[in-house]
Write an enzyme that holds these catalytic residues in place. Sequence first.
Site, PDB file in Angstrom:
ATOM      1  CB  ALA A  73      -0.907  -0.014   1.224  1.00  0.00           C
ATOM      2  CD  GLN A  75       2.441   6.754   4.358  1.00  0.00           C
ATOM      3  OE1 GLN A  75       3.347   6.336   5.068  1.00  0.00           O
ATOM      4  NE2 GLN A  75       2.539   7.876   3.674  1.00  0.00           N
ATOM      5  CB  SER A  76       4.055  -0.414   2.012  1.00  0.00           C
ATOM      6  OG  SER A  76       4.756  -1.606   2.322  1.00  0.00           O
ATOM      7  CG  ASN A  77       4.955   0.231   8.202  1.00  0.00           C
ATOM      8  OD1 ASN A  77       5.282   1.394   8.358  1.00  0.00           O
ATOM      9  ND2 ASN A  77       3.774  -0.246   8.594  1.00  0.00           N
ATOM     10  CB  VAL A  79       7.450  -0.361   0.207  1.00  0.00           C
ATOM     11  CG1 VAL A  79       8.272   0.509  -0.744  1.00  0.00           C
ATOM     12  CG2 VAL A  79       6.495  -1.256  -0.585  1.00  0.00           C
TER      13      VAL A  79
END
Length: 336
Positions: A73, A75-77, A79
Amino acid sequence: MHLARFPRYQLGHFPTPLERLDRLTEDLGGPEIWIKRDDCTGLASGGNKTRKLEFLLADAVAEGADTLVTQGATQSNHVRQTAAAACRAGLACHALLERRVTNQGADYEAAGNVLLDAMMDCAFDFRPAGLDMNAEGQALAEDLRAQGRKPYFIPGGGSNPVGALGYAACAEELVYQADARGLKIDALVHATGSAGTQAGLLAGLYAMNAPIPVTGISVRAPRDRQIANVHALAAQTAELLGVRGELPRDMVDAHDGQVGPGYGQPTDEMVDAMLLLSRLEGILLDPVYSGKGFAGLVAMIRQGRFRKGQRVVFLHTGGSAALFAYGHLFNNQKAA
Ligand SMILES: *Cc1c(COP(=O)(O)O)cnc(C)c1O
């Protein structure tokens, strides 16, 4: 279980602390509450993806990859930690960000994890919501291969059997820490999304014959689907670990009472639970995962699911970098 059989690239600070939360325990008046600080794994502000990436990055390096490709997503942690892992190993990183959340204001696509991705030179492209994002990511990897690059594709959340080994390692670490202190753990609770964290924990606990009940608090999928996803990956992970016998389905427990309107959509219970922990213990959660996971634990305690004297451990999976994309939730909060 013998994890040294698997190649591993050191990325994190382990073991993460296991701490007792005295003020929270007193405030809730129920079981003794402990926290496993996987928000302190140390990789570009930390979080649960670091453990998975130690095994995934080692696999990528062994294959001779020059680029990590992944998805998440906006706001992916995951990534953000993948971008950091790529930096550490001198690889490029290319991510696809799904616009799964579009109603959280202007900061959402620029601040928090997106800012950190850019700082770590991660190339990213956005995709509309609802696509098969792992298929999109694999297609991107194939494009890069056609251009002469050597991509290594990591599925969303790093959740495949290789990544889940990281949480089998966490299960082992937690059991050693608890045993060294004579701490009998009656329950372990955490946020569950792409399923690798819970699957790895269950595979590790099963391999060690350590009967600690684990409850996943779903941040997206309905209960039955989440249980099926976790079970399928836990069984594959146990097989990779060389454990004999089928991992029992009744080891898998998940609740879906904290999802609210959907993935990444705030709920009042999440906001209250985040403020409870920040104000009593000075510990920061996030609105998408660990805040809802912790709200699930608070709800279980308030419903009387645990006795006084029992010990429950909350696994803090990280995510506070995403707070800065959700400032509107908290910037009107004043001290009581
Ligand atoms: C990814 C993530 C989770 C969920 O872990 P899964 O292995 O995807 O189930 C929980 N908390 C945070 C902060 C995360 O980034």
